[in-house]
Design a protein around this motif. Structure first.
Motif: not given
Lengths: 597, 349
Positions: A32-40, A480-488
C-alpha cells in the motif's frame, strides 16, 4: 506476565492485522505504501510473490484482511485493501522480464491434478527450482473456479489469462481437456509427487424435492450453469429466475442471470439476510442490480403447469438462536408462499468428491469426504507422495486460501523430493529496521489522514446488464488510490521498546492519542488487562510487556488500537521507543527469485 | 516532527459524570522538549479535571512566562486561559477570582516565574488566600534560556555547564507555609498516582492551594551531578501516598486502623492519606515546616500533602464580596445610584 519476546517474529506479525489475517500473509502495508508512492510495478511484485494472482484477487478476494484492519477499529471503515491491490495490477508496467522462469532441470517430476489457484501456486513455487511439472485439467484452460465460476463482469478474462499465463509460461506441461479418472493409474506413472488441487467441484442439488425430476429441464445446479456460461455453452435464461442459496455462488448466479435475459431475478434463501454466507459487498452488488434477496424461505416443491416448471413453493421460517451458538429455522406456520419462475438455479453449496481416488492407493478420507492429511501445514496425505490443497483439502474456502495451501504444499513437495524432513520447514523471511531519519523524523508517512473510505466507481447499470463480459467495477483512478492508500496506518512500522533506555518520564503515555501505553505493576494477564489506562478488553490483540523497569513497574502496551503514529517515539527523550519497519514474508518454495525495490 | 495529534482516540475511553472523555480535556500538542516533566504535569492536570468532572468551560488557566507557563496551551483547549506578564500571574489570578468566584482557577508557574521575578507577587497571593490551585513546575533551572541554575536550585547542584550552584535554594513550599497558605503539597512529575489526587484535592479546596512539583528538565538538568534529574529525584523520594474521594462517592476502600487519615474538604470530598504511621498530621503548620526541614537535612524529598487547613476562609469571603460573579450582576446592582451612595456617605459621618 513474562516480558514479550520480540525476537519471535510472530509477535510483531500479529500486530500487522491485515497481513496476519491473510491466509497467504501478503505484506499489505508494504504494497500500500508502494501504491502511495506510485510504484505500482513494485507493489504488484510484492503481491505476486506472496499471492500469485494480484489482479484476480484485487477483484475477487474474500478479503479476510479488511475486517481485521485496525482502521476499522479506530474509525468506521477499514482500508480498501482489496481494491488497492487491483490498482497495483491496473497501473503496473510490463512485469514479464521481472518474473522468474523455469530453473535448470533437477530431474524430479510432479503431477498437478486440477488447474486452479492451488495447483498453479504449487507450479509457481516449484518451476524455478527445476521441477518438471505436469498440470491436468478437464476444462479447456487453467484457472479452475476462477475461470468457470467467477463471471467475467467481475473478473475479465484478459486479467485471468494474463496471471494464469505468468505461471504456465514457466515451462509447465499442460494437459487440458484431460480428466484424471484414476489415482492408481497416475501413481503408476513415474511422478515423484502428486498434488491434488481439483477443488470441491460438485454443486449440491435438491434431488428429493417434489417436482425436481419432472421440471429438470429448467432446473440447473448453479456451479455447472456458471461454468457452461463461462465456456459459452449457455447464453440465455428465462425471464423469471429464482436463485436458491445465500453464498457468493448464488450472487454470481443471480447477477449472471440478469445479463442473460433474466428480467425478474430473485434470490431466495433459508437463513436470515444477516446470516447469509455471501460477503456483504457481493450482496450489496446484487441488490444494486435490482435483485431482491428474500430471506427466511425454505424451498418445499417445484410447481409444474402443463409439464413445465411454473414456480416454487416455500415455507416461511424464523431463526431461533440457541445459547450454544446453534441456530434452528422454525416454521412460522403461515401458508406456503408461491413464487412464479421460468428457471431455478440451485446454489446451496458444494461438496468434495473424489470418486477417482481408489481405496487401494492408501489415501484415506474423513467422514466429511475430505482427505485425511497429516496436519494443516504439510498438506501431505496418508500416502506420502500425494499432497492436497485448495478446496480439495478441507472443503470449499476461497482463492487466497488455495494460494496459501499451494505455498505450503510446494514447500512440502520440495522437501519430500529432496529427501528432507517435512516438519523441518523453513522459517519466514523477517527484517526489522529503524525508520529514524532525524530527531523527530521518520521515513514513513507517520501523520494520519482523516479521509473516509470511498467505494469503487461502477459502470452504468444499464450498460452493465447488457453485456456479460463488461467489468462492473471501474477501479480507483490514481488520485483516489493515493487517498485510499494514505488511510493505511502502517501497522508494520512497529513500536519497539528498549526498557534499559527508559527513564519512566511518562511522555509516551501522556501523548499516545489512543491511550495504548501504561506503566503499571506487573500481574497475570487477566488482571493486567484491567489495570491499564484503558482496560484491554479485546483479547484477540496482544499485550507488549517490558522487563521490570527501575521503579519496579513494567511498560505494557495494548496493541489493539495503536495508530503507529510514532508520537511515543517522538516524545521519548531517550529513544527507548523506536519505530521499526517489520517485514515478514512467509516461506515459499522459491522466495528469493525476484528483486523488489 | 508532528505538530498535530491525530484525532482518533481509543473507542472505549471511560467517560466521567458529565459524559466527557479525557480527550475532551486535551490541548494542543506540546512543543516542550521530549520527556519534559512539565508534560507529565499537564497530563496530571488534564486527568484530574476529567476525573473530578469539572466542565472544561468552567476552568480558567493562568500563567506567567517560562517553559512552565507555556503548559496551559497543552491541556484543556476548551478552557479559559490568561498568559500574563512574567511573574505577574498572581495579580491577574487575584483579579479574576474576585470578579468571578465560580470558576476553577489553575495557575501554572515555574521556579523563575514564582521564586525570582515573581516572588513579590507570589507571597502576597499566598497571604491573601486567593481561591485557586497554584502549581509550580520546579526544575531548578531556566530551560527557556539554556539552563542557568534558578533560585530554587539546591546548593551544590551542578549545572549542565559544569559549575556547582553557590547559593542556597529557595524552598517555595516552606515559603508558602510560612506565608499562611491553606493547602501546601509537594509532588513529583513522575508520580501521577500521587500528583493527580493532590490536584483534585487542591481544586476542591476553598482557598489558596499550593503544589510544588519537582519536574526534571530533560535537556538542561537531567545529568549526573544535578539534584533534580529523574534518577536523583527517584532515589531521594519520600512519598506519602494519598487518594482523593469526591463528595458523591462513598469510600469503598477500607484501610486498617492506624494506617490512614481522612481529611474532609469544604465540598464534602475526602483526601485519604495512606502513610501516616509516622504520626504526620496535615493540620499542623509548624510540624509541616519541621518535616520539610528535617527531610532536607536528610537529603529526602518529602512529597505528599504537607499541610491543609480545611476550614480556611478565602479572599472573597474575607472581604465579604458579592456572592455572584460580576458578569451576572445587572446594571442596577453594579451601579446602585446616588441614593445608595448618599446612604453610604451618611453612614460615614
Amino acid at each position: 506476565m513474562k516480558p514479550t519476546n520480540t525476537t519471535d517474529p510472530e509477535f510483531f506479525h500479529k500486530v500487522v492485522d491485515c497481513q496476519y489475517a491473510c491466509p497467504a500473509h501478503t505484506p499489505v502495508p508494504w504494497y500500500i505504501r508502494l501504491i502511495a508512492q506510485q510504484e505500482y510495478t513494485e507493489a504488484y511484485l510484492v503481491n505476486w510473490q506472496s499471492n500469485v494472482f494480484p489482479g484476480i484477487l484485487g477483484r475477487t478476494c474474500d478479503r479476510p484482511c479488511e475486517p481485521a484492519c485496525r482502521r476499522g477499529r479506530v474509525e468506521d471503515a477499514p482500508v480498501a485493501i482489496c481494491r488497492l491491490k487491483r490498482v497495483a495490477a491496473d497501473f503496473k508496467e510490463d512485469v514479464k522480464h521481472r518474473l522468474p522462469g523455469a530453473g535448470p532441470a533437477n530431474g524430479k517430476k510432479v503431477a498437478l491434478v486440477g488447474g486452479g489457484p492451488a495447483s498453479l501456486t504449487v507450479a509457481r513455487g516449484l518451476a524455478p527450482l527445476g521441477y518438471e511439472l505436469h498440470l491436468f485439467d478437464d476444462r479447456n484452460g487453467a484457472g479452475g473456479f476462477m475461470r468457470s465460476e467467477i463471471p467475467s463482469f467481475r473478473l475479465p478474462q484478459a486479467v485471468l489469462d494474463e496471471e494464469v499465463g505468468y505461471v504456465l509460461n514457466m515451462g509447465i506441461h499442460t494437459h487440458f481437456n484431460t480428466f484424471i479418472d484414476s489415482m492408481s493409474d497416475l501413481l503408476a506413472q513415474d511422478y515423484d509427487a502428486v498434488f491434488v488441487g481439483c477443488g470441491a467441484p460438485r454443486g449440491r442439488d435438491l434431488p428429493d424435492l417434489p417436482g425436481r425430476k419432472e421440471a429438470a429441464a429448467n432446473i440447473h445446479v448453479g456451479l455447472d450453469w456458471l461454468a457452461s456460461v463461462a465456456f459459452e455453452h449457455s447464453s440465455r435464461i428465462g425471464k423469471k429466475v429464482i436463485v436458491l442459496g445465500g453464498g457468493n455462488t448464488a450472487m454470481d448466479c443471480c447477477r449472471t442471470s440478469r445479463r442473460l435475459g433474466g428480467m425478474d431475478v430473485k434470490v431466495i434463501v433459508r437463513s436470515p439476510f444477516a446470516d447469509m454466507k455471501a460477503s456483504d459487498w457481493e450482496k450489496e452488488d446484487a441488490v444494486n442490480e435490482g435483485i431482491p434477496i428474500i430471506d427466511n424461505h425454505v424451498p418445499k416443491e417445484f410447481v409444474l403447469k402443463k409439464g413445465k416448471l411454473a414456480g416454487m413453493n416455500f415455507e416461511k421460517v424464523e431463526a431461533v438462536y440457541k445459547d450454544d451458538g446453534g441456530r434452528e429455522l422454525v416454521p412460522t406456520g403461515e401458508k406456503p408462499v408461491f413464487f412464479p419462475c421460468d428457471d431455478v438455479l440451485i446454489a446451496i453449496g458444494q461438496e468434495n468428491a473424489f470418486p477417482w481416488i481408489e481405496k487401494e492407493t492408501g489415501i484415506r478420507f474423513t467422514g466429511w469426504g475430505t482427505p485425511l492429511l497429516n496436519d494443516d501445514v504439510t498438506m501431505q496425505s496418508t500416502r506420502k507422495e500425494v499432497f492436497f490443497g485448495g478446496d480439495a483439502a478441507f472443503g470449499p474456502k476461497n482463492i487466497i486460501t488455495a494460494v496459501a495451501h499451494g505455498h505450503l504444499a510446494a514447500v512440502s513437495i520440495d522437501l519430500y523430493c529432496q529427501g528432507g524432513d517435512l516438519t523441518a520447514r523453513p522459517g519466514p523471511q523477517v527484517n526489522l529496521v529503524s525508520q529514524k531519519m532525524g530527531i523527530h523524523e521518520w521515513s514513513y508517512a507517520s501523520a494520519l489522514v482523516e479521509d473516509k473510505r470511498e467505494a469503487v466507481p461502477l459502470v452504468e447499470l444499464e450498460k452493465a446488464l447488457s453485456d456479460r463480459a463488461l467489468e462492473v467495477e471501474l477501479g480507483f483512478d490514481a488520485d483516489a488510490a493515493f487517498v485510499q492508500a494514505e488511510r493505511c496506518l502502517n501497522c508494520d512500522v512497529q513500536t519497539v521498546f528498549t526498557g534499559a533506555n527508559c527513564i519512566e518520564c511518562d511522555a509516551c503515555t501522556d501523548i499516545c492519542p489512543t491511550s495504548c501505553i501504561s506503566f503499571v505493576r506487573n500481574a497475570e494477564e487477566q488482571d493486567l488487562r484491567q489495570r491499564l489506562v484503558v482496560p484491554a478488553t479485546n483479547t484477540a490483540q496482544g499485550l507488549y510487556v517490558s522487563d521490570t523497569l527501575e521503579t519496579g513497574k513494567v511498560m505494557v502496551k495494548d496493541e489493539d488500537v495503536c495508530l503507529h503514529c510514532g508520537l511515543c517515539a517522538e516524545r521519548c527523550p531517550t529513544a527507548a521507543w523506536d519505530m521499526q519497519m517489520f517485514l515478514y514474508n512467509t516461506a515459499t518454495a522459491s522466495l528469493d527469485l525476484m528483486e523488489i525495490t | 516532527m508532528s505538530y498535530i495529534k491525530p484525532k482518533f482516540r481509543h473507542p472505549r475511553l471511560p467517560i466521567n459524570t458529565l459524559g466527557y472523555t479525557v480527550a475532551d480535556y486535551d490541548g494542543a500538542i506540546s512543543t516542550l522538549c521530549a520527556g519534559c516533566g512539565h508534560d507529565s504535569i499537564s497530563a496530571a492536570i488534564r486527568n484530574a479535571c476529567f476525573l473530578s468532572s469539572i466542565p472544561p468551560h468552567r476552568i480558567a488557566k493562568l500563567s506567567g512566562i517560562g517553559c512552565s507557563s507555556k503548559m496551559p496551551t497543552y491541556f484543556m483547549g476548551r478552557s479559559h486561559g490568561f498568559n500574563s506578564v512574567h511573574g505577574r500571574m498572581p495579580s491577574v489570578a487575584t483579579g479574576a477570582s474576585l470578579a468571578n468566584r465560580e470558576l476553577t482557577y489553575i495557575g501554572v508557574s515555574g521556579d523563575g516565574d514564582t521564586a525570582s521575578i515573581g516572588i513579590g507577587q507570589f507571597v502576597h497571593l499566598v497571604r491573601r488566600n486567593v481561591n485557586m490551585t497554584y502549581i509550580v513546575a520546579n526544575n531548578g533551572c531556566y530551560g527557556l534560556t539554556k539552563g542557568q541554575v534558578s533560585a530554587t536550585a539546591d546548593l551544590g547542584t551542578v549545572s549542565k555547564y559544569g559549575t556547582a550552584n553557590q547559593f542556597e535554594g529557595i524552598d517555595i513550599a516552606s515559603l508558602a507555609l510560612l506565608q499562611g497558605a491553606s493547602l501546601v503539597a509537594r509532588s513529583f512529575s513522575g508520580d501521577k498516582e500521587q500528583l493527580e489526587p493532590l490536584i483534585r484535592g487542591a481544586m476542591a479546596h476553598k482557598g489558596f492551594a499550593f503544589i510544588d512539583v519537582v519536574s526534571p528538565c530533560v535537556t538542561f538538568n537531567n545529568h549526573a551531578g544535578s539534584t533534580r534529574s529523574y534518577t536523583e529525584t527517584r532515589e531521594h523520594l519520600d512519598a506519602m501516598p494519598l487518594d482523593f474521594v469526591p463528595m458523591r462517592e462513598e469510600i469503598r476502600t477500607h484501610y486498617a486502623a492506624g494506617t490512614g487519615q481522612n481529611v474532609t474538604l469544604h465540598d464534602g470530598s475526602v483526601i485519604h492519606l495512606h502513610k501516616t504511621g509516622t504520626d504526620y498530621r496535615t493540620n499542623d503548620r509548624v510540624a509541616a515546616l519541621n518535616a520539610l526541614q528535617a527531610a532536607q537535612e536528610e537529603d529526602r524529598i518529602l512529597t505528599g500533602l504537607l499541610f491543609l487547613d480545611p476550614n480556611s476562609q478565602d479572599l472573597n469571603r474575607n472581604l465579604n464580596l458579592a456572592t455572584r460573579p460580576l458578569n451576572e450582576l445587572g446594571k442596577n446592582e453594579l451601579c446602585p445610584g446616588s441614593r445608595v451612595l448618599n446612604s453610604i456617605n451618611e453612614g460615614l459621618r
